[in-house]
Design an enzyme around this catalytic site. Sequence first.
Site, PDB file in Angstrom:
ATOM      1  CB  CYS A 180      -8.240  -4.233  -5.824  1.00 25.23           C
ATOM      2  SG  CYS A 180      -7.935  -3.329  -4.280  1.00 25.23           S
ATOM      3  CE  LYS A 225      34.595 -30.650  15.167  1.00 26.47           C
ATOM      4  NZ  LYS A 225      33.514 -31.664  15.300  1.00 26.47           N
ATOM      5  CB  CYS A 239      -7.691  -6.603  -2.117  1.00 24.69           C
ATOM      6  SG  CYS A 239      -6.145  -6.545  -3.043  1.00 24.69           S
ATOM      7  CE  LYS A 250      30.210 -22.718  13.644  1.00 20.47           C
ATOM      8  NZ  LYS A 250      28.797 -22.277  13.549  1.00 20.47           N
ATOM      9  CD  GLU A 282       5.587 -50.363  -2.990  1.00 25.52           C
ATOM     10  OE1 GLU A 282       6.438 -50.973  -2.306  1.00 25.52           O
ATOM     11  OE2 GLU A 282       5.536 -50.442  -4.229  1.00 25.52           O
ATOM     12  CG  ASP A 292       2.593 -42.768   3.093  1.00 27.05           C
ATOM     13  OD1 ASP A 292       3.514 -42.551   3.905  1.00 27.05           O
ATOM     14  OD2 ASP A 292       2.302 -41.991   2.168  1.00 27.05           O
ATOM     15  CB  CYS A 340      -4.517  -1.706  -3.721  1.00 21.18           C
ATOM     16  SG  CYS A 340      -4.174  -3.476  -3.840  1.00 21.18           S
TER      17      CYS A 340
END
Length: 659
Positions: A404, A283, A424, A111, A33, A35, A401
């Site tokens: 493969c 602070k 591969c 922070k 909606e 969009d 590998c």
Amino acid sequence: MTTTQQINALRETLERHNHSYYVLDAPTIPDHEYDALMRELIALEEAHPELRTPDSPTQRVGGTPLESFSQVTHEVPLESLNDAFSQDELEEFHARVLKVVSDPTYVVEPKIDGLSVALTYENGLLVRGATRGNGLVGEDVTENLKTVRSVPLRLPVHAPPHLVVRGEVYMPKRVFAELNEQRDLAGEAPFANPRNAAAGSMRQLDPKIAAGRRLAMIAFNVQAVAGKDFAEHHETLDFLREMGFSAIDYKVYDSMTACIARIETLGQSRSDFEYDIDGAVIKLDNLHDRLELGSTSKAPRWAVAYKYPPEQKPTVVREIVVQVGRTGVLTPKAVVEPVQLMGTTVTNASLHNQDYIDEKDIRIGDTVLIQKAGEIIPEVVTVLKEKRPADAVPYTLPDTCPACGAPVHRDVDGVAVRCTSASCPAQLLRNIAHFASRDAMDIEGLGPSIVELLVDAGLVRSAGDLYTLDPVRMVELPLMAEKRTENLLAAIEASKSQGLARLIYALGIRQVGQQTAKSLAAHFGSMEALEAADLEALVQVGDIGTVTAQFLLDWFASPQSQALLGSLRAAGVRMAAEASEAGDARFAGQTFVLTGTFVRYTRHEAAAAIERLGGKVASSVSKNTNYILAGENAGSKLDKAHSLGVAVIDENAFDAMIG
């Protein structure tokens, strides 16, 4: 309702939903909606461009790419903070405050580990956004900040006439994880941590790239304000929320003991935040007390940042497994005994490469200390060798590998170990995602998730298969409705005419980036001519050295590569350069630098003309620069060109050169 009223109503509705989703984290309507409303506004603004305004929600998607970032001098310095790493150091800070302020009240805030920015609003409208830089001077990133949906483009009607807000831009953890997954599939290096990702996104010259990174911002300070007086810091944070900002969470305390307790609580719940926090800030709350304490040349005396140490946990390496990336690199990973770290269960840790394993002497069965690098990616810190089992043996990456079975080899000039097979299967997803990416064949809608869907269904085994996809089978797949299938097939068909340079880059040949691909297309003019080139012919191209030339020769010699090119030819993918890509390479081997303001060209147009004719465009002047194209108000680059004896041309001379 008039068109103006309709546009204003849509903008108000969209910004209200934006605020609910990105600031309040409470969506009020479904995404589809939202969009639909956005598309309606875009259509109205395109039909009536005179009604488009800088604060329209449509402007968040990113405007024209920038040539560079200009510098901004901060109205109020963006100071850094002194760090504390222990409770004793916090007590010492408190003791220094007591010398000036008898009864201090403190604010404690998380922070955020992001990128600090300053936003300037005039009469409620965002007019400038800048990075912190050195605290005094930063970079103008206004267009990129406009893409951050939690940054208000316009403040409420009762906003002060002048307001400067300091905030922290960050990448949410979930977005970071998704982005790194996409980069991995595309064969790109992952970001180290969300902070680096946020900083890199803010410094993209194309705002559309920043928009796609889905950044967020939290405001944590009022730097300057006209027409309002505040007594305490926490009042300013409440005011920022009233103005529509997502403001930092805070607690107010009147003792250091309570502050330290809050810091410990925040530290224990760090994993609950959607953003990374690397500490907590204490602070002084009273703004008059801050003035009394003042600042050193580097940091305020009224604040301190407590930095959390990285959490480390011992665990046992149960196994070492190897993954294969898009470029064939084998990456080892430790499978470890599950352990809680930073609020998540860790079962794997990165081992990077063989040199990393050897340096730390990591073995299966070892007890190791792990931590999250950048608080995201688990890695092994050290081995507890006193706990090493007697049967632990050194680990070496396999000679073949794991995906493969093809032989692997180590790069001559680096630490990477690679699979030698072009077919591969472990590289398939990443290769196709790269082939379809924006800078390659630019197939819209073919992202990593859809690539994976097509590969898993057995519809795609190489990039060539994209051009013979069966729409009937595609529609049956999850996520692939009829309209989506239709759009994707149309995008694939359109990619056939992308051009030779994009195709060469899309093939994923080692060390052949976009600029090298352009040079190859301009020099050879066709894929057939490039395939036929020998080493001597390749190194005649300005960008090509002997190493890259050999990678090209090896790639074209592969039977898998020839099969891929054959399927692309059969599909009608254009293999010859257009006139804009080849034929006229009069600037081949020449480097240009652009400076100043031009009358007849934008910088992008001038750069495109140079690259079209085979030249390069550099950002800085050096002894390797051939020409500097100088417009009006040319600055230091022109002075440097004169000092180095570089030829300086104006637009008239440039017109003559390009005909």
